[in-house]
Scaffold this active site. Structure first.
Site, short mmCIF file in Angstrom:
data_model
loop_
_atom_site.label_atom_id
_atom_site.label_comp_id
_atom_site.label_asym_id
_atom_site.label_seq_id
_atom_site.Cartn_x
_atom_site.Cartn_y
_atom_site.Cartn_z
N HIS A 142 0.90 -1.19 -0.11
CA HIS A 142 0.00 0.00 0.00
C HIS A 142 1.08 1.11 -0.11
CE1 HIS A 142 -3.16 2.92 1.17
NE2 HIS A 142 -3.98 1.90 0.75
N ASP A 171 -8.03 -5.35 -0.17
CA ASP A 171 -8.53 -6.28 -1.34
C ASP A 171 -8.21 -7.58 -1.24
OD1 ASP A 171 -7.52 -3.31 -2.94
OD2 ASP A 171 -9.51 -4.23 -2.91
C1 SDX Z 1 -6.07 0.21 -3.03
O1 SDX Z 1 -4.18 4.78 -2.08
C2 SDX Z 1 -5.38 4.04 -1.38
O2 SDX Z 1 -5.89 4.35 -0.40
C3 SDX Z 1 -5.84 2.73 -2.18
C4 SDX Z 1 -6.71 2.09 -1.44
C5 SDX Z 1 -8.12 2.75 -1.22
O3 SDX Z 1 -9.04 2.22 -0.31
O4 SDX Z 1 -8.67 3.81 -2.19
O5 SDX Z 1 -6.54 1.56 -0.18
C6 SDX Z 1 -7.50 0.65 -2.14
O6 SDX Z 1 -6.09 0.35 -4.00
C7 SDX Z 1 -5.43 -0.89 -2.07
C8 SDX Z 1 -4.01 -1.42 -2.96
C9 SDX Z 1 -4.73 -2.42 -4.06
N1 SDX Z 1 -3.57 -2.85 -4.91
C10 SDX Z 1 -2.85 -4.09 -4.99
O7 SDX Z 1 -3.24 -4.69 -3.85
C11 SDX Z 1 -1.77 -4.10 -5.93
C12 SDX Z 1 -0.71 -4.72 -5.34
N2 SDX Z 1 0.02 -3.56 -4.73
C13 SDX Z 1 1.21 -2.82 -5.44
O8 SDX Z 1 0.75 -2.99 -6.66
C14 SDX Z 1 1.37 -1.80 -4.61
O9 SDX Z 1 1.81 -2.17 -3.29
C15 SDX Z 1 0.68 -0.51 -4.61
C16 SDX Z 1 0.30 -0.10 -6.12
C17 SDX Z 1 -0.70 -0.69 -3.84
C18 SDX Z 1 1.49 0.51 -3.90
O10 SDX Z 1 2.30 0.94 -5.03
P1 SDX Z 1 3.31 2.00 -4.44
O11 SDX Z 1 3.35 2.88 -3.18
O12 SDX Z 1 3.72 2.75 -5.69
O13 SDX Z 1 4.80 1.06 -3.98
P2 SDX Z 1 5.97 0.57 -5.08
O14 SDX Z 1 5.30 0.01 -6.31
O15 SDX Z 1 6.89 1.59 -5.25
O16 SDX Z 1 6.51 -0.46 -4.24
C19 SDX Z 1 7.44 -0.45 -3.59
C20 SDX Z 1 8.16 -1.46 -3.52
C21 SDX Z 1 8.68 -1.96 -4.64
O17 SDX Z 1 10.15 -2.40 -4.90
P3 SDX Z 1 11.29 -1.48 -4.95
O18 SDX Z 1 11.01 -0.79 -6.42
O19 SDX Z 1 11.31 -0.76 -4.05
O20 SDX Z 1 12.27 -2.69 -4.89
O21 SDX Z 1 7.74 -2.71 -2.96
C22 SDX Z 1 7.35 -3.52 -4.00
C23 SDX Z 1 7.94 -2.81 -5.23
O22 SDX Z 1 8.31 -3.84 -6.36
N3 SDX Z 1 6.05 -3.90 -3.88
C24 SDX Z 1 5.70 -5.24 -4.16
C25 SDX Z 1 4.41 -5.19 -4.15
N4 SDX Z 1 3.93 -3.90 -3.77
C26 SDX Z 1 4.97 -3.17 -3.63
N5 SDX Z 1 6.46 -6.40 -4.48
C27 SDX Z 1 5.41 -7.54 -4.59
N6 SDX Z 1 4.12 -7.62 -4.32
C28 SDX Z 1 3.56 -6.34 -4.19
N7 SDX Z 1 2.43 -6.35 -4.16
#
Ligand code: SDX
Length: 430
Positions: A306, A364
């Site tokens: 998140h 989710d």
């Molecule tokens: C919702 O914003 C909100 O409030 C949203 C929400 C709401 O109520 O409105 O809470 C609802 O959208 C919840 C999130 C649902 N999405 C997912 O579950 C999809 C999977 N999660 C990721 O795509 C990610 O965690 C996000 C999109 C939720 C957050 O992305 P960020 O903040 O841009 O973080 P990032 O992508 O930069 O990740 C940081 C690191 C990265 O590694 P590095 O580049 O630092 O090496 O963590 C890793 C990412 O690769 N990472 C994951 C991961 N999520 C982040 N690695 C594996 N699996 C994951 N799920």
């Protein structure tokens, strides 16, 4: 709101920037005059360190895993209240008295029908159209029906549009579901509560009596509370930006639905369930954990991580409890998907990659298992998220419209394209 100043030294210039403190949470450095004072922009793709507005609606402490709606903890609202009470709280800022709640329920209930010509919009879709595509279209189409409440400068008309939006989303969502399975639309029944009405519009058929299961209705109502608002997330920011131009509120909500659909946002509940189905059995979890950690593999654990929560999403905890409640009520003793989800969570939370990056289950992760058990197809999961989030979008939109300092949102950029160059005729291009 208190403020102090901070000094920024840039390009041999020293500028004083006001630092504003809120009620709780991080203070902000007001950079609104930075460009005028320095000729420079700030740079923050994805807005990881940017506050786009002041708001009194929702507060999140991502490190502590705290979520407050108008100051009330989500756990208490989910435990003691119902969804329409939460809608009242988000819209008006206070919990309703008994009389205010009865009046609000009455007003919402009497806006649940849609204009009968809305039915024709569905006929244009293939039966296998994704319900989110239908929702974007039909909610946008509502902006063509209500010319009596499009003066958004009139608080009365804003409230009528808000009531209509909250009331009609379940009806449109149920119609999208019925259309996808080739069953006739079921009209709202005003003697039912909001969520029971929605369940009946989804699962009743004309040929027999439909009895709402009160345990499932209560569980879904609580799920709606959990999804109602969440500060300045991507879809809420979309609604605010669309609304900042003065656009029709129904069209702004349609923009929010479009943004929510993405798998990185609200579409994650559908993607998370598909991921659990793909994993299939607990023995295949290590393979998927390795894929999620592999920088060269685009696979991510859907329902994990998140932007704000660097601790357990408080909504996910309540969601997990609700999942067990629903499965018990339905007599589902062992759900293989739940087994995979619980095992996956336990492994991930001990893995140093997830620990170091503070990746926890979000709302989710468990919602899909619950909604599937209730009888909703995977394609409807994000529609239910949109149904619940509509009140948050509307409350945030209203707050923006009522903000005297409100202006059209217009971010700038760091230009990295070609410097000015003269036109070359096609003959000279070689
Ligand atoms: C919702 O914003 C909100 O409030 C949203 C929400 C709401 O109520 O409105 O809470 C609802 O959208 C919840 C999130 C649902 N999405 C997912 O579950 C999809 C999977 N999660 C990721 O795509 C990610 O965690 C996000 C999109 C939720 C957050 O992305 P960020 O903040 O841009 O973080 P990032 O992508 O930069 O990740 C940081 C690191 C990265 O590694 P590095 O580049 O630092 O090496 O963590 C890793 C990412 O690769 N990472 C994951 C991961 N999520 C982040 N690695 C594996 N699996 C994951 N799920």
């Amino acid at each position: 709101m208190s403020s102090t100043t901070s000094t920024l030294n840039v390009d041999s210039k020293s500028v004083e920037l006001a630092v504003k403190a809120g009620t709780i949470g991080p203070s902000v450095v007001d950079i609104s005059k930075l460009y005028g004072q320095t000729g420079m922009f700030t740079y923050d793709p994805g807005f990881t360190s940017t506050a786009a507005c002041e708001s009194k609606i929702t507060y999140i402490d991502g490190d502590e895993g705290i979520l407050l709606y108008r100051g009330y903890p989500i756990e208490q609202l989910a435990e003691h209240g119902d969804f329409l009470e939460t809608c009242y709280l988000l819209l008006y800022g206070e919990l309703p008295t008994a009389a205010q709640k009865a009046d609000f329920d009455y007003r919402v209930t009497r806006h649940t029908m849609v204009h009968d010509q809305m039915n024709r919009f569905f006929q244009g879709f293939r039966r296998d159209a994704h319900p989110m595509a239908i929702m974007v279209a039909c909610v946008g189409a509502l902006s063509a029906f209500y010319h009596d409440s499009t003066d958004i400068s009139d608080p009365q008309q804003r409230m009528i549009a808000s009531m209509r939006m909250i009331a009609k989303m379940p009806t449109l969502a149920a119609m999208a579901y019925k259309y996808s399975i080739g069953q006739p639309f079921v009209y709202p029944q005003n003697d039912l509560d909001y969520t029971s009405n929605f369940l009946r519009m989804c699962f009743a058929v004309p040929c027999e009596e439909y009895k709402v299961n009160p345990v499932l209705s209560r569980a879904l109502d609580r799920i709606f509370i959990l999804h109602a608002d969440h500060e300045q997330n991507a879809s809420t920011s979309t609604v605010r930006l669309a609304g900042s131009s003065g656009a029709n509120p129904f069209a702004c909500i349609a923009a929010g639905i479009a943004c929510l659909w993405g798998p990185a946002h609200g579409g994650a509940n559908e993607a998370a369930l598909k991921m659990l189905e793909e994993i299939g059995t607990p023995d295949r979890i290590p393979h998927y954990i390795a894929k999620a950690k592999d920088k060269n593999d685009p696979f991510r654990l859907m329902g994990f991580g998140h932007r704000v929560y660097k601790n357990y999403d408080p909504r996910a905890r309540i969601m997990q409890k609700t999942t067990h409640e629903v499965l018990n009520e339905l007599g589902i003793k062992d759900d293989p998907l739940l087994d995979v989800a619980v095992e996956l969570e336990q492994i991930a939370l001990k893995d140093e990659y997830f620990v170091e990056k503070k990746l926890y289950p979000n709302i989710d992760f468990y919602s899909g298992i619950t909604l599937k058990a209730m009888g909703f197809p995977t394609s409807m999961f994000t529609v239910l998220f949109a149904l619940a989030r509509t009140v948050g979008w509307i409350a945030q939109w209203s707050e923006m419209i009522e903000d005297p300092s409100q202006r059209i949102g217009r971010p700038r950029q760091l230009y990295i394209g070609s410097p000015k160059r003269d036109y070359v005729t096609v003959a000279q291009r070689g």
